[in-house]
Design a protein around this motif. Structure first.
Motif: not given
Length: 462
Positions: A180-188
């Motif tokens: 159930g886990v989905v990844h996304f990009h955060g600010p960098y």
């Protein structure tokens, strides 16, 4: 006068080769170490720790610039923490979590009062990984949804859901333990995947990416978004202006809970009780561990909002731990609050970060071509090392090992040779000493890093 006390309580002196040999042999014969090929390691035997220093059996002294695993916020052998544990052990060493206990309740009260508006209660765990596991479980039961969004360049623990939430290489070999886990990009901003030119643009594009992820995954399927308020091991990534508030707004729009992982950044590391408090945002669940009692006794937990708490008012919560809110750990936690007040910890962390660390690291960055960027807050900073400052090519490749990691390993070795134990991760030296560190020791540690960066400079353009 003795140098340290051994396992039997006897006073000993540094340089006892027999004692050191026994420690090494027992470790190599019987201890199984985390994140390691067992035959490829040779752990350093440690005889003593005191304040911001620790010593091996030969008497080699190290200035602890990593607070061990960024948990030792009040340093080694703080007398207030040691005394609290001793006193508690003398009156009630343990009691099961189904019973009410004075020190457990007192610690929960203090944590709630110092966390966020609308906080209601605390569920205690044994550490940070299970805190994140239980926060996700609460969110799923509360919302009736299953998916959880987590960022790349994150670490949330090594148990099943926690390691799946983790957005860095330690996840890879574990497979997908929580589907159930989905990844996304955060600010960098320094390495923007959004090709942003300003921090504000990075915020706008990162939030647009998150909105798109939510919409494509289906808002009605998403229980929570979990993120480190300030990213720890993966780079001391400070939220860009308005980012956390924007995530909060998206959560409110779609009925998603916001989980703030404060396991590493919490309890004073950034100069606030919790890192999110500097960004004018209110989470629904907050996970903590490490600095709550400096790891003197394993302890973690979840701060729970009123709304989530009420979900379980008449419905049993499906989870528990034998050592939840262990009295010895809780006693050290209560003492931590007292020590923070008595020693002005939060104020001194903010002062040292703003007046000493930040200016010195920026000056170091100007002189060393191997430094691409410095960033941080409080006593939580990163020095990002590069081969080429213009192209921002990292000193070593992502997830490098063996010969590919040699340049960075040489920098770390130079620090240790000079008596500094650094917090080393990826292609970064990260500054995270105990919060009790003196200005003199802080400057000394930064001096050692400054000198060690001459080694990194030798690889620039190579």
């Amino acid at each position: 006068m003795s140098d340290y006390i051994d396992l039997t309580g006897a006073e000993q002196s540094f340089g006892d080769t027999d004692a050191q040999r026994e420690v090494r042999e027992n470790d190599r014969q019987y201890v199984f170490h985390s994140w390691s090929a067992q035959g490829a390691i040779n752990p350093l035997p440690i005889a003593k720790g005191e304040g911001v220093r620790f010593w091996d059996y030969d008497g080699t002294e190290y200035l602890d610039f990593s607070s061990q695993l960024v948990n030792l916020n009040l340093g080694h052998q703080h007398p207030g923490l040691v005394q609290a544990i001793q006193d508690q052990a003398g009156r009630l060493a343990t009691i099961q979590p189904a019973m009410a206990n004075d020190v457990r309740g007192e610690l929960a009260k203090r944590i709630v009062e110092h966390s966020f508006a609308g906080a209601r209660s605390v569920f205690f765990t044994n550490g940070g990984a299970d805190a994140n596991e239980y926060a996700v479980r609460m969110a799923r039961v509360h919302t009736g949804r299953q998916k959880v969004l987590a960022r790349y360049r994150s670490y949330h623990g090594s148990t099943s859901t926690a390691i799946t939430l983790t957005g860095e290489p330690r996840r890879w070999a574990n497979g997908t333990l929580d589907s159930g886990v989905v990844h996304f990009h955060g600010p960098y901003p320094y390495r923007s995947v959004f090709y942003s030119e300003t921090p504000e643009q990075e915020t706008e594009r990162a939030l647009a990416h998150l909105r798109s992820t939510i919409e494509l995954e289906g808002p009605s399927t998403i229980a929570a978004i979990i993120l480190e308020s300030v990213t720890g091991t993966n780079g001391i990534l400070i939220p860009t202006p308005g980012y956390l508030a924007g995530v909060r707004a998206l959560c409110d729009e779609f009925g998603i809970l916001l989980i703030a992982d404060e396991v590493m950044a919490g309890f004073g590391r950034t100069g606030h009780w919790f890192a999110f408090q500097a960004f004018d945002v209110t989470p629904d669940l907050v996970t903590f561990a490490k600095g709550v009692n400096s790891g003197y006794v394993p302890l973690g937990g979840v701060v729970i909002s009123e709304a989530v708490h009420q979900t379980f008012d008449q419905k049993p919560f499906p989870g528990g731990l034998t050592y939840s809110g262990h009295p010895l750990g809780a006693a050290a936690g209560v003492a931590t609050f007292d020590i923070f007040a008595e020693e002005g910890i939060l104020e001194r962390v903010r002062d040292l970060g703003e007046r000493v660390v930040g200016p010195r690291l920026r000056e170091i960055a100007e002189r060393h071509p191997s430094v691409g960027e410095v960033r941080g807050t409080g006593l939580f900073w990163a020095i990002e090392l590069v081969k080429n400052a213009e192209t921002r090519e990292p000193l070593i490749p992502f997830n490098a090992s063996g010969d590919a990691a040699a340049p960075f390993n040489a920098v770390v070795a130079a620090c240790k040779q000079a008596g500094l134990w650094p917090f080393a991760a990826g292609n970064r030296l990260q500054v995270a000493p105990p919060l009790i560190i003196s200005e003199e020791d802080l400057v000394r540690g930064l001096d050692i890093i400054d000198e060690a960066l001459n080694v990194a400079d030798g690889y620039v353009g190579a």
